[in-house]
Scaffold this motif. Structure first.
Motif, PDB file in Angstrom:
ATOM      1  N   THR A   5       0.803  -1.216   0.000  1.00 38.63           N
ATOM      2  CA  THR A   5       0.000   0.000   0.000  1.00 38.63           C
ATOM      3  C   THR A   5       0.838   1.269   0.000  1.00 38.63           C
ATOM      4  O   THR A   5       0.363   2.307  -0.393  1.00 38.63           O
ATOM      5  CB  THR A   5      -0.948   0.022   1.212  1.00 38.63           C
ATOM      6  OG1 THR A   5      -0.167  -0.077   2.396  1.00 38.63           O
ATOM      7  CG2 THR A   5      -1.952  -1.097   1.137  1.00 38.63           C
ATOM      8  N   LYS A   6       2.112   1.193   0.431  1.00 37.21           N
ATOM      9  CA  LYS A   6       2.924   2.395   0.518  1.00 37.21           C
ATOM     10  C   LYS A   6       3.261   2.967  -0.856  1.00 37.21           C
ATOM     11  O   LYS A   6       3.113   4.156  -1.087  1.00 37.21           O
ATOM     12  CB  LYS A   6       4.207   2.090   1.274  1.00 37.21           C
ATOM     13  CG  LYS A   6       4.503   3.087   2.326  1.00 37.21           C
ATOM     14  CD  LYS A   6       5.743   2.717   3.078  1.00 37.21           C
ATOM     15  CE  LYS A   6       5.663   3.370   4.427  1.00 37.21           C
ATOM     16  NZ  LYS A   6       6.796   3.098   5.247  1.00 37.21           N
ATOM     17  N   PRO A   8       1.816   2.511  -3.996  1.00 36.45           N
ATOM     18  CA  PRO A   8       0.686   3.112  -4.718  1.00 36.45           C
ATOM     19  C   PRO A   8       0.143   4.362  -4.044  1.00 36.45           C
ATOM     20  O   PRO A   8      -0.225   5.306  -4.723  1.00 36.45           O
ATOM     21  CB  PRO A   8      -0.357   1.994  -4.727  1.00 36.45           C
ATOM     22  CG  PRO A   8       0.444   0.744  -4.643  1.00 36.45           C
ATOM     23  CD  PRO A   8       1.617   1.096  -3.761  1.00 36.45           C
ATOM     24  N   SER A   9       0.116   4.411  -2.712  1.00 37.71           N
ATOM     25  CA  SER A   9      -0.424   5.600  -2.052  1.00 37.71           C
ATOM     26  C   SER A   9       0.485   6.802  -2.287  1.00 37.71           C
ATOM     27  O   SER A   9       0.018   7.923  -2.448  1.00 37.71           O
ATOM     28  CB  SER A   9      -0.628   5.363  -0.565  1.00 37.71           C
ATOM     29  OG  SER A   9       0.604   5.128   0.076  1.00 37.71           O
ATOM     30  N   LYS A  10       1.806   6.588  -2.336  1.00 39.85           N
ATOM     31  CA  LYS A  10       2.729   7.680  -2.653  1.00 39.85           C
ATOM     32  C   LYS A  10       2.503   8.167  -4.081  1.00 39.85           C
ATOM     33  O   LYS A  10       2.512   9.354  -4.343  1.00 39.85           O
ATOM     34  CB  LYS A  10       4.176   7.221  -2.501  1.00 39.85           C
ATOM     35  CG  LYS A  10       4.691   7.226  -1.111  1.00 39.85           C
ATOM     36  CD  LYS A  10       6.168   6.871  -1.119  1.00 39.85           C
ATOM     37  CE  LYS A  10       6.774   6.959   0.243  1.00 39.85           C
ATOM     38  NZ  LYS A  10       8.209   6.634   0.220  1.00 39.85           N
ATOM     39  N   VAL A  12      -0.254   7.921  -5.853  1.00 40.32           N
ATOM     40  CA  VAL A  12      -1.544   8.621  -5.913  1.00 40.32           C
ATOM     41  C   VAL A  12      -1.396  10.034  -5.355  1.00 40.32           C
ATOM     42  O   VAL A  12      -1.892  10.999  -5.936  1.00 40.32           O
ATOM     43  CB  VAL A  12      -2.636   7.837  -5.153  1.00 40.32           C
ATOM     44  CG1 VAL A  12      -3.878   8.675  -4.960  1.00 40.32           C
ATOM     45  CG2 VAL A  12      -2.963   6.549  -5.891  1.00 40.32           C
ATOM     46  N   ALA A  13      -0.690  10.162  -4.236  1.00 38.45           N
ATOM     47  CA  ALA A  13      -0.491  11.483  -3.640  1.00 38.45           C
ATOM     48  C   ALA A  13       0.297  12.394  -4.585  1.00 38.45           C
ATOM     49  O   ALA A  13      -0.028  13.578  -4.739  1.00 38.45           O
ATOM     50  CB  ALA A  13       0.229  11.356  -2.304  1.00 38.45           C
ATOM     51  N   ARG A  16      -2.010  13.380  -7.461  1.00 38.96           N
ATOM     52  CA  ARG A  16      -3.036  14.320  -7.000  1.00 38.96           C
ATOM     53  C   ARG A  16      -2.447  15.718  -6.873  1.00 38.96           C
ATOM     54  O   ARG A  16      -3.051  16.699  -7.302  1.00 38.96           O
ATOM     55  CB  ARG A  16      -3.615  13.858  -5.657  1.00 38.96           C
ATOM     56  CG  ARG A  16      -4.712  14.791  -5.140  1.00 38.96           C
ATOM     57  CD  ARG A  16      -5.315  14.309  -3.837  1.00 38.96           C
ATOM     58  NE  ARG A  16      -6.001  13.045  -4.052  1.00 38.96           N
ATOM     59  CZ  ARG A  16      -5.799  11.953  -3.317  1.00 38.96           C
ATOM     60  NH1 ARG A  16      -4.951  11.965  -2.325  1.00 38.96           N
ATOM     61  NH2 ARG A  16      -6.481  10.860  -3.565  1.00 38.96           N
ATOM     62  N   ASP A  59     -15.083   4.078  -8.274  1.00 42.81           N
ATOM     63  CA  ASP A  59     -15.104   3.737  -6.850  1.00 42.81           C
ATOM     64  C   ASP A  59     -16.206   2.723  -6.561  1.00 42.81           C
ATOM     65  O   ASP A  59     -16.004   1.749  -5.839  1.00 42.81           O
ATOM     66  CB  ASP A  59     -15.308   4.981  -5.991  1.00 42.81           C
ATOM     67  CG  ASP A  59     -14.094   5.885  -5.976  1.00 42.81           C
ATOM     68  OD1 ASP A  59     -12.962   5.351  -6.108  1.00 42.81           O
ATOM     69  OD2 ASP A  59     -14.264   7.100  -5.819  1.00 42.81           O
TER      70      ASP A  59
END
Length: 74
Positions: A5-6, A8-10, A12-13, A16, A59
């Protein structure tokens, strides 16, 4: 240790933040910043094949997929 998760979340951030920067430039541009602005594409003659196109809510789709997997595993 790296987790799934780290990364992909980076990503995405990062995306964004970059997109918010582009949106700000499209609206009015940051104060005091000069240089080229992003070009916004506008369809002048819409494709008639897309007349009845309905976008999906990704979503909601992912939520349905997730629930289906849970249901099938039970």
């Amino acid at each position: 240790m790296y987790t799934l998760t780290k990364g992909p979340s980076k990503l995405v951030a990062q995306r964004r933040t970059a997109w918010q920067h582009v949106e700000q430039q499209l609206d009015n541009g940051p104060a005091g910043e000069s240089g080229p602005k992003p070009v916004q594409y506008v369809e002048r003659t819409p494709d008639p094949r897309l007349q009845n196109f309905v976008p999906i809510d990704l979503d909601e789709w992912w939520a349905q997929q997730f629930l289906a997997r849970i249901t099938n595993c039970s």
